[in-house]
Motif scaffolding. Structure first.
Motif, PDB file in Angstrom:
ATOM      1  N   MET A   1       0.841  -1.187   0.000  1.00 53.48           N
ATOM      2  CA  MET A   1       0.000   0.000   0.000  1.00 53.48           C
ATOM      3  C   MET A   1       0.880   1.242   0.000  1.00 53.48           C
ATOM      4  SD  MET A   1      -3.042  -1.133   0.010  1.00 53.48           S
ATOM      5  CE  MET A   1      -4.363  -0.212   0.810  1.00 53.48           C
ATOM      6  N   TYR A   2       0.431   2.220  -0.717  1.00 51.75           N
ATOM      7  CA  TYR A   2       1.223   3.434  -0.857  1.00 51.75           C
ATOM      8  C   TYR A   2       0.358   4.611  -0.450  1.00 51.75           C
ATOM      9  CZ  TYR A   2       3.873   0.169  -3.689  1.00 51.75           C
ATOM     10  OH  TYR A   2       4.562  -0.920  -4.108  1.00 51.75           O
ATOM     11  N   SER A   3       0.877   5.444   0.421  1.00 48.75           N
ATOM     12  CA  SER A   3       0.113   6.618   0.826  1.00 48.75           C
ATOM     13  C   SER A   3       0.126   7.630  -0.314  1.00 48.75           C
ATOM     14  CB  SER A   3       0.731   7.235   2.081  1.00 48.75           C
ATOM     15  OG  SER A   3       2.035   7.682   1.789  1.00 48.75           O
ATOM     16  N   ALA A   4      -0.754   8.618  -0.220  1.00 54.56           N
ATOM     17  CA  ALA A   4      -0.703   9.729  -1.163  1.00 54.56           C
ATOM     18  C   ALA A   4       0.586  10.511  -0.897  1.00 54.56           C
ATOM     19  CB  ALA A   4      -1.924  10.618  -0.979  1.00 54.56           C
ATOM     20  N   ASP A   5       1.007  11.264  -1.872  1.00 53.55           N
ATOM     21  CA  ASP A   5       2.259  12.011  -1.726  1.00 53.55           C
ATOM     22  C   ASP A   5       2.080  13.151  -0.723  1.00 53.55           C
ATOM     23  OD1 ASP A   5       4.882  12.354  -2.212  1.00 53.55           O
ATOM     24  OD2 ASP A   5       4.673  13.226  -4.210  1.00 53.55           O
ATOM     25  N   PHE A   6       3.193  13.546  -0.108  1.00 53.10           N
ATOM     26  CA  PHE A   6       3.164  14.673   0.843  1.00 53.10           C
ATOM     27  C   PHE A   6       4.566  15.255   0.929  1.00 53.10           C
ATOM     28  CE2 PHE A   6       3.736  10.645   3.155  1.00 53.10           C
ATOM     29  CZ  PHE A   6       4.946  10.867   3.798  1.00 53.10           C
ATOM     30  N   ASP A   7       4.649  16.420   1.518  1.00 53.60           N
ATOM     31  CA  ASP A   7       5.961  17.017   1.787  1.00 53.60           C
ATOM     32  C   ASP A   7       6.422  16.612   3.177  1.00 53.60           C
ATOM     33  OD1 ASP A   7       5.924  18.175  -0.668  1.00 53.60           O
ATOM     34  OD2 ASP A   7       5.326  20.166   0.047  1.00 53.60           O
ATOM     35  N   TYR A   8       7.726  16.529   3.322  1.00 49.39           N
ATOM     36  CA  TYR A   8       8.285  16.063   4.587  1.00 49.39           C
ATOM     37  C   TYR A   8       9.236  17.114   5.130  1.00 49.39           C
ATOM     38  CZ  TYR A   8      11.353  13.254   7.662  1.00 49.39           C
ATOM     39  OH  TYR A   8      12.089  12.773   8.708  1.00 49.39           O
ATOM     40  N   HIS A   9       9.068  17.415   6.399  1.00 48.15           N
ATOM     41  CA  HIS A   9       9.975  18.376   7.059  1.00 48.15           C
ATOM     42  C   HIS A   9      10.409  17.779   8.382  1.00 48.15           C
ATOM     43  CE1 HIS A   9       8.540  21.319   4.139  1.00 48.15           C
ATOM     44  NE2 HIS A   9       7.312  20.875   4.416  1.00 48.15           N
ATOM     45  N   ARG A  10      11.685  17.879   8.645  1.00 46.26           N
ATOM     46  CA  ARG A  10      12.173  17.355   9.922  1.00 46.26           C
ATOM     47  C   ARG A  10      12.465  18.512  10.862  1.00 46.26           C
ATOM     48  NH1 ARG A  10      17.017  14.027   8.954  1.00 46.26           N
ATOM     49  NH2 ARG A  10      15.509  12.574   8.079  1.00 46.26           N
ATOM     50  N   ALA A  11      11.847  18.462  12.023  1.00 50.99           N
ATOM     51  CA  ALA A  11      12.065  19.521  13.013  1.00 50.99           C
ATOM     52  C   ALA A  11      13.290  19.188  13.850  1.00 50.99           C
ATOM     53  CB  ALA A  11      10.833  19.654  13.907  1.00 50.99           C
ATOM     54  N   ARG A  12      14.145  20.194  14.043  1.00 54.71           N
ATOM     55  CA  ARG A  12      15.363  19.963  14.826  1.00 54.71           C
ATOM     56  C   ARG A  12      15.174  20.309  16.297  1.00 54.71           C
ATOM     57  NH1 ARG A  12      16.185  20.723  10.017  1.00 54.71           N
ATOM     58  NH2 ARG A  12      17.666  19.449   8.853  1.00 54.71           N
ATOM     59  N   SER A  13      14.160  21.110  16.558  1.00 56.41           N
ATOM     60  CA  SER A  13      13.885  21.523  17.938  1.00 56.41           C
ATOM     61  C   SER A  13      12.395  21.769  18.061  1.00 56.41           C
ATOM     62  CB  SER A  13      14.643  22.815  18.264  1.00 56.41           C
ATOM     63  OG  SER A  13      14.119  23.843  17.440  1.00 56.41           O
ATOM     64  N   LEU A  14      11.975  21.982  19.267  1.00 54.78           N
ATOM     65  CA  LEU A  14      10.569  22.268  19.492  1.00 54.78           C
ATOM     66  C   LEU A  14      10.177  23.578  18.795  1.00 54.78           C
ATOM     67  CD1 LEU A  14       8.064  21.292  20.869  1.00 54.78           C
ATOM     68  CD2 LEU A  14       8.847  22.335  23.004  1.00 54.78           C
ATOM     69  N   ALA A  15      11.066  24.539  18.891  1.00 53.04           N
ATOM     70  CA  ALA A  15      10.789  25.830  18.240  1.00 53.04           C
ATOM     71  C   ALA A  15      10.689  25.634  16.726  1.00 53.04           C
ATOM     72  CB  ALA A  15      11.893  26.830  18.579  1.00 53.04           C
ATOM     73  N   ASP A  16      11.571  24.809  16.205  1.00 58.07           N
ATOM     74  CA  ASP A  16      11.563  24.499  14.784  1.00 58.07           C
ATOM     75  C   ASP A  16      10.229  23.836  14.397  1.00 58.07           C
ATOM     76  OD1 ASP A  16      12.726  24.436  12.301  1.00 58.07           O
ATOM     77  OD2 ASP A  16      13.708  22.479  12.617  1.00 58.07           O
ATOM     78  N   ALA A  17       9.772  22.917  15.233  1.00 60.74           N
ATOM     79  CA  ALA A  17       8.502  22.229  14.968  1.00 60.74           C
ATOM     80  C   ALA A  17       7.354  23.226  14.913  1.00 60.74           C
ATOM     81  CB  ALA A  17       8.240  21.175  16.041  1.00 60.74           C
ATOM     82  N   GLN A  18       7.388  24.186  15.823  1.00 53.72           N
ATOM     83  CA  GLN A  18       6.309  25.184  15.842  1.00 53.72           C
ATOM     84  C   GLN A  18       6.365  26.076  14.610  1.00 53.72           C
ATOM     85  OE1 GLN A  18       7.290  25.989  20.185  1.00 53.72           O
ATOM     86  NE2 GLN A  18       5.152  26.681  20.004  1.00 53.72           N
ATOM     87  N   ARG A  19       7.574  26.447  14.212  1.00 53.51           N
ATOM     88  CA  ARG A  19       7.721  27.245  12.981  1.00 53.51           C
ATOM     89  C   ARG A  19       7.157  26.473  11.788  1.00 53.51           C
ATOM     90  NH1 ARG A  19      12.651  28.828  15.065  1.00 53.51           N
ATOM     91  NH2 ARG A  19      13.763  27.134  14.018  1.00 53.51           N
ATOM     92  N   LEU A  20       7.518  25.211  11.709  1.00 54.50           N
ATOM     93  CA  LEU A  20       7.069  24.394  10.579  1.00 54.50           C
ATOM     94  C   LEU A  20       5.545  24.232  10.583  1.00 54.50           C
ATOM     95  CD1 LEU A  20       9.908  21.707  10.640  1.00 54.50           C
ATOM     96  CD2 LEU A  20       9.380  23.222   8.701  1.00 54.50           C
ATOM     97  N   LEU A  21       5.000  24.042  11.774  1.00 58.73           N
ATOM     98  CA  LEU A  21       3.534  23.911  11.887  1.00 58.73           C
ATOM     99  C   LEU A  21       2.843  25.174  11.396  1.00 58.73           C
ATOM    100  CD1 LEU A  21       2.449  22.194  15.233  1.00 58.73           C
ATOM    101  CD2 LEU A  21       1.796  21.551  12.918  1.00 58.73           C
ATOM    102  N   ALA A  22       3.406  26.310  11.772  1.00 61.67           N
ATOM    103  CA  ALA A  22       2.811  27.586  11.361  1.00 61.67           C
ATOM    104  C   ALA A  22       2.918  27.771   9.854  1.00 61.67           C
ATOM    105  CB  ALA A  22       3.517  28.736  12.093  1.00 61.67           C
ATOM    106  N   ALA A  23       4.020  27.299   9.305  1.00 62.35           N
ATOM    107  CA  ALA A  23       4.262  27.502   7.875  1.00 62.35           C
ATOM    108  C   ALA A  23       3.480  26.536   6.995  1.00 62.35           C
ATOM    109  CB  ALA A  23       5.762  27.372   7.589  1.00 62.35           C
TER     110      ALA A  23
END
Lengths: 156, 789, 290
Positions: free
Chosen positions: C1-23
């Motif tokens: 089974m193959y999921s639909a395509d998506f973009d992938y971002h790796r968060a390096r820190s909690l702050a980074d994760a929040q930035r990515l979530l906002a973006a």
């Protein structure tokens, strides 16, 4: 989106451009042509795709290749590089712990993971450790015996 | 002075480890999904989400325009290219109605999973992405999923060819059953549902087809139990001549019957390759497998037994509604009839039987053989109703069995259904199981436990099964559209090593080892010097496949005879080379020698060299050391056994704990006891799965509610006890090695053994019947209902 | 089974994760992946982007501070089950974690992912409710702490906002006279809880001085059975008292119990007292009363 990943598999580093959705199991089977790792289900139940990821047994169907970026993976092809079976494989052979062989690569890693933390498991502990790996041929009994034999042979 | 010399350990009967394992243990074995050819494309199949619907329109333009897509095909494209998928078991005298079975649905879909369209793309991901873009306009139709209800007036109709959805009505009768019931002092009845099961071989089905337009040749890698049948059927459906069609069954990850039939995906994959001239691969996901690969069982059985008050069985009468699914799969009609009805009397002397079997079309996945195929359903019915009789007359269930067993026989016993069992010692197996389990002690423990409010149950089931299918003349007489013989080639090379080529197609059962043992045992060569080759129709001789516990029984017999031909030729050549009379040449331990002069000898390796170089052959003898045998068995073989289970039931929740399981099986002499034991383990556990966990569930609209391994429960390691495996040995009188089959025995016996144990545990509550699987809720409800009553 | 395509971002820190979530509005957080990836493979979830928080160091680890045990959101089920701190001071949590899925699932699946996913048949939420755990989340407006009672709000829904990240779960460390336990009726195929029962009991002077009991697998989310808790309080925890209290679970469940083809609502409701009884008895035994 394309993603660059670098994954060490069986001691060799593979750098590939992948789609983010690529699962580790497809990376192994399709991107680097190591087809020893099997796919038996699509709901993370069967364990046929179990490999070691940084020395931890994981289901490669439930892990993105991107999550394994920079990590080290051991697949069934990595256990007997010179063709000589390791002691765990040898135990499965001696105790008839396989029939069709499809679940076997995953079983081997589930067993390996158990023996790392428990070098002398009881049959019951072995059965619990194998609860995430389905086999339709053996009824599990000779797999349990195989793991016992491997433990007795000092596999850790 | 006398010295004792230990006889060399005989390789026949030795539990040596398997020759096939090193490749399986190192990930170097190649299953169908593991092959990739240059230029290969991937197929993804769009399947019906409806149990029954008319296709109004298929919109595929968006899918065709999607990235990587090479083609989209629908049923209309196959017009004139693919024939209907044939049914290959046309059971006679049954008014059989074979409805068209298109590889891709044309106007109507008849089950969830029916193939509607296929996308071929450069990558699997692209193919699956594009499938989502196909727009199908369905007009849903009413569905019917239960075989008993589907025959009733007003039920939705699947096929114009089959009024009331009845695919066939078959009857077996022997003796005067009406008289038996008239004479009966006791009649017991039961209604048994043999629930629908999903075979769940760990490898799903799949195919890789490579059609070369310039030559018209097709190579097909296919997860099958019978590559020669695939070639035959594929040729019929596609029109590709058999001589241009090569079928390779590479490593196959289990089958259990589900890899006997040719299913829609196989033909679709071949069709795509034919149209595109490129290799095309299709591999089922597990969820797709659960919809599109065949299911098993699905019987509703009404059964009644006539007996005397002291437990002598007079007659058995039953009616079975057997679900066939939406179309008749390859062998489907033969399973609830020939493989079921003829085995009704089991290991007992029963003077009269009658059974009516209705094969019924329903809006469900087609039903096929599943491990045991017909025999578990017959064994369960009989062994369950005997326990009912025991309960009714107040006699121990083991004692009731004893009073009815066929006495030991070693060369033929005619049973009421017309079969001739080959050999049997049913009492021997029963005695051994009871003695090993400590039956009397268990009954005492059970009585003690009940006093303390614990509910132990002891269940016993016996079985005799028909396998080693079978004489081809009989196959023809019962409508099987093929033969059931097997062939083997033994070829010795100059260095004394040998190849064996067989037409059957093992997929986990270990014949690469046991067949090497047959040759090694006859000729004194090492097992490691005999390579067994199977699963490639361009290389191997004709054979009808691996199913019905027939490979050792039929293919193994062919091999034994071929090996003996080699031995005879070696004897002749030895006599020539040593200038001794052929009558004076003896054989022992790999050496052909002049009687009384053991030093004057030739080894089989010497003979292999001399026969292959052919410098000095007797007049008229052909060069080479090779023999071919095609073997058509004179009869089936009939393995048997007695199984016993101990369970404990928690009435509070209905949970069942399986505490002990004892299996005594008799498959004649065992070539490799370790492999026999492994077959019993696996078979028993599959049967336990039916008793306790497994069921394919459809809703009224034909939705498969157990559509993945997250819903359909196959046995796991932590819910099973060790199986205590024992055996008795009663050789088959007609087999060259005396051997019978063992692949299905465990499954045939274990479902009812566990079921009987559970009902026995609930004896204080007077529970008589619970529908399988015996989930905690069903057990709890059964107790609650009896308490209320 | 193959999921639909998506973009992938790796968060390096909690702050980074929040930035990515906002973006990336609509993005899903990925930790161990054992809830999200299966849904994506079956195309039941198709986020446009995935933010991998699996390597953020500050989200790892189990630490004890005073009377509370802080568990980083990325702690795996295997780590929970093996934690000596938890085995001693939040036994039900270690016990439940050891019953999640199977060993390979436990090695990857995380407590943070588990609670954010909030499957009604999951094991950990039931225990967290019983133990009165507090879930810490960080969002654009800063950090907040939500009690487990308030956190789980429905089938796969929580009090968490789309732009919040679960960072840690805190459970009170049990003290002398307290014990907790989790018992489970596992589905034979999925291994999720058909019924999961968790109990925390406190015992003083041979009587129950307080109890928290929760059930999972029956209602849209893990929920306390307050009548049972009330009935236990003040009683000596003998078999009869436990059984009588446990029987009240049925009434607490009311008519909202969901059934399926494996186990009906009626059966689950009838079984609830049995599992509550077993959990309370096991917890009481751990509290020091056999």
């Amino acid at each position: 989106m394309k993603l660059s990943v670098s994954i060490q598999v069986n001691g060799r580093t593979y750098d590939r451009e992948i789609e983010p959705r690529l699962l580790l199991v497809h990376f192994l089977r399709d991107s680097i042509a190591l087809t020893g790792t099997k796919i038996g289900c699509d709901t993370s139940q069967c364990g046929a795709c179990t490999v070691l990821l940084d020395d931890v047994a994981v289901k490669a169907c439930t892990c993105l290749a991107a999550q394994a970026d920079g990590c080290s993976v051991t697949t069934i092809e990595g256990l007997a590089p010179d063709g000589r079976l390791n002691a765990l494989q040898e135990a499965f052979w001696t105790k008839h712990g396989l029939q069709c062989g499809f679940c076997t690569p995953g079983m081997i890693f589930a067993a390996q993971a158990l023996l790392r933390v428990n070098g002398n498991p009881s049959p019951e502990q072995i059965r619990h450790a194998l609860e995430g790996n389905l086999c339709r041929c053996t009824g599990y009994q000779n797999i349990v015996r195989s793991v016992q034999a491997a433990a007795a042979a000092g596999v850790r | 002075m006398a010295t004792t010399v230990a006889a060399p350990a005989r390789v026949f009967g030795s539990g040596i480890r398997r020759r096939e394992d090193p490749r399986l243990l190192t990930g170097t074995a190649r299953y169908t999904a593991d092959f990739t050819l240059p230029g290969q494309l991937y197929a993804a199949i769009l399947r019906s989400p409806h149990g029954h619907a008319r296709i109004r329109k298929i919109g595929s333009s968006a899918a065709k325009a999607a990235p990587g897509v090479v083609a989209v095909f629908t049923g209309a494209d196959t017009e004139g290219v693919l024939q209907s998928i044939p049914c290959a078991w046309l059971v006679p005298n049954s008014d059989l109605k074979v409805a068209p079975y298109p590889p891709l649905a044309r106007d109507v879909v008849r089950y969830v999973g029916d193939a509607v369209a296929v996308v071929v793309a450069e990558s699997a991901q692209q193919a699956y992405d594009a499938v989502e873009l196909i727009d199908v306009d369905y007009q849903p139709l009413p569905a019917t999923v239960d075989p008993e209800h589907a025959v009733k007036p007003g039920a939705p109709q699947l096929h114009g060819e089959a009024p009331n959805n009845i695919a066939f009505h078959w009857t077996v009768a022997g003796g005067d059953v009406d008289a038996a019931f008239k004479a009966a002092e006791v009649v017991v009845r039961d209604r048994i549902v043999q629930q629908r099961l999903i075979p769940t071989a760990m490898e799903t089905r799949g195919a890789l087809a490579h059609y070369v337009p310039a030559t018209g040749e097709l190579t097909l890698w296919n997860t099958t139990q019978n590559p020669h049948i695939v070639r035959f059927i594929m040729s019929l459906v596609t029109g590709i001549p058999e001589d241009r069609l090569r079928v390779i069954a590479p490593e196959v990850g289990g089958g259990f019957g589900s890899k006997i039939p040719q299913i829609q995906g196989d033909f679709i994959t071949v069709f795509c390759s034919m149209k595109l001239g490129r290799p095309v691969k299709w591999i089922e996901s597990r969820s797709e497998n659960y919809q599109s690969t065949t299911h098993g069982r699905d019987h509703v059985q009404d059964v009644e037994l006539a007996a005397t008050k002291d437990g002598r069985i007079l007659g058995l009468r039953c009616t079975v509604w057997a679900g066939m699914g939406a179309y008749l799969s390859t062998a489907a009609p033969g399973i609830p009839t020939i493989l079921h009805g003829l085995m009704l009397s089991g290991p007992y002397k029963i003077g009269a039987v009658k059974e009516d079997v209705y094969g019924v079309y329903t809006n469900t996945t087609p039903v096929e053989a599943y491990r045991g195929a017909g025999r578990p359903e017959a064994t369960f019915m009989l062994e369950r109703i005997i326990d009912r009789l025991a309960d009714e007359i107040g006699v121990d269930p083991v004692e009731v069995r004893r009073r009815n067993l066929i006495p030991p026989f070693d060369n033929g016993f005619d049973v009421i259904t017309g079969l001739k069992y080959d050999s049997g010692n049913y009492k021997g197996a029963l005695d051994k199981a009871l003695a090993h389990a400590g039956y009397e002690q268990l009954r005492a423990e059970q009585a003690e436990a009940r006093k303390k409010g614990r509910y132990l149950g002891i269940g016993v089931s016996m079985y005799v099964e028909i396998c080693g299918l079978g004489p081809s003349q009989v196959a023809g007489a019962v409508g099987f559209q093929g033969g059931l013989w097997e062939s083997a080639i033994v070829r010795f090379h100059p260095s004394g090593k040998a190849h064996v080529f067989i037409g059957s197609s093992p997929h986990g059962q270990g014949e690469e080892t046991t067949f090497a043992q047959i040759v090694a045992d006859e000729l004194g060569v090492s097992v490691n010097d005999v390579k067994v080759v199977h699963g490639d129709t361009d290389i191997t001789p004709m054979g009808w496949g691996t199913y019905g516990s027939r490979t050792t029984a039929v293919s193994g017999a062919a091999l034994a005879i071929a090996t003996r031909k080699i031995k005879e030729k070696a004897r002749l050549l030895t006599s020539h080379l040593l200038e001794a009379a052929v009558e004076d040449i003896d054989y022992a331990n790999g050496k052909f020698f002049v009687r009384g002069f053991p030093d004057r000898h030739k080894t089989i390796q010497d003979i292999a060299l001399m026969a292959n170089v052919a410098w000095n052959m007797p007049q008229g003898m052909e060069p080479g050391l090779e023999a071919t045998t095609s073997y058509d068995p004179p009869n089936f073989v009939f393995p048997f056994g007695a199984h016993l289970a101990v369970v404990e039931v928690q009435p509070e929740t209905g949970h069942i704990e399986l505490k002990r399981y004892v299996a005594v099986d008799d498959c004649g002499p065992q070539i490799n006891p370790m492999i026999v034991e492994g077959q019993v383990h696996g078979g028993v556990v599959q049967g336990i799965g039916q008793a306790l966990w497994e069921q394919a569930v459809y809703d009224a609209n034909g939705q498969l509610l157990t559509g993945s391994l997250a819903d359909y429960a196959i046995p796991r390691a932590d819910v099973l006890p060790d199986i205590e495996v024992l055996s008795t040995v009663t050789p088959s009188p007609h087999h060259p090695l005396g051997v019978k089959g063992i692949g299905e025995a465990g499954t045939i016996a274990s479902t009812c053994t566990v079921y009987n144990a559970v009902i026995d545990a609930l004896e204080p509550f007077k529970v008589q019947s619970i529908q399988m699987p015996l989930t905690p809720e069903r057990v709890w409800r059964a107790i609650a209902e009896r308490k209320g009553a | 089974m193959y999921s639909a395509d998506f973009d992938y971002h790796r968060a390096r820190s909690l702050a980074d994760a929040q930035r990515l979530l906002a973006a990336h509005p609509g993005a899903k957080l990925l930790a161990g992946g054992h809830s999200l990836i299966p849904l994506m493979k079956l195309r039941l979830a198709a986020p446009s982007a995935v933010i991998d928080i699996g390597r953020i160091p500050e989200l790892r680890g189990i630490s004890r501070s005073g009377d509370s045990i802080r568990i980083g959101a990325l702690t795996t089920h295997a780590e929970l089950a093996a934690s000596a701190d938890l085995q001693k001071s939040a036994a039900a949590l270690a016990e439940a974690a050891g019953l999640v899925g199977d060993p390979a699932v436990r090695s990857r699946g995380t407590i943070g992912g588990n609670v954010a996913h909030a499957d009604p048949a999951s094991d950990l939420p039931t225990v967290l409710v019983a133990l009165d755990a507090r879930i810490t989340a960080v969002g654009p407006k800063g950090e907040r702490t939500i009690s487990a009672d308030d956190f789980f709000t429905g089938i796969m829904t929580t009090a968490l906002a789309d732009d919040e990240v679960v960072t840690a779960i805190a459970v009170p460390a049990s003290v002398r006279g307290q014990g907790s336990a989790y018992v489970k009726f596992a589905h034979p195929a999925s291994r999720y809880a058909v019924i999961g029962a968790a109990a925390l009991v406190s015992i003083a002077n041979n009587r129950c001085s307080g109890a928290r009991v929760a059930l999972g697998g029956l209602l849209p989310h893990a929920s306390r059975v307050r009548s049972v808790e009330k009935a236990l309080t003040g009683k000596p925890l003998d078999a009869a008292a436990i059984e009588a209290a446990a029987a009240l679970a049925q009434a607490d469940l009311g008519s909202n119990v969901a059934g399926d083809i494996y186990a009906s609502a009626e059966y689950r409701t009838a079984m609830a007292p049995v599992y509550v009884k077993r959990a309370v008895a096991a917890a009481a035994a751990r509290a020091g009363l056999a």
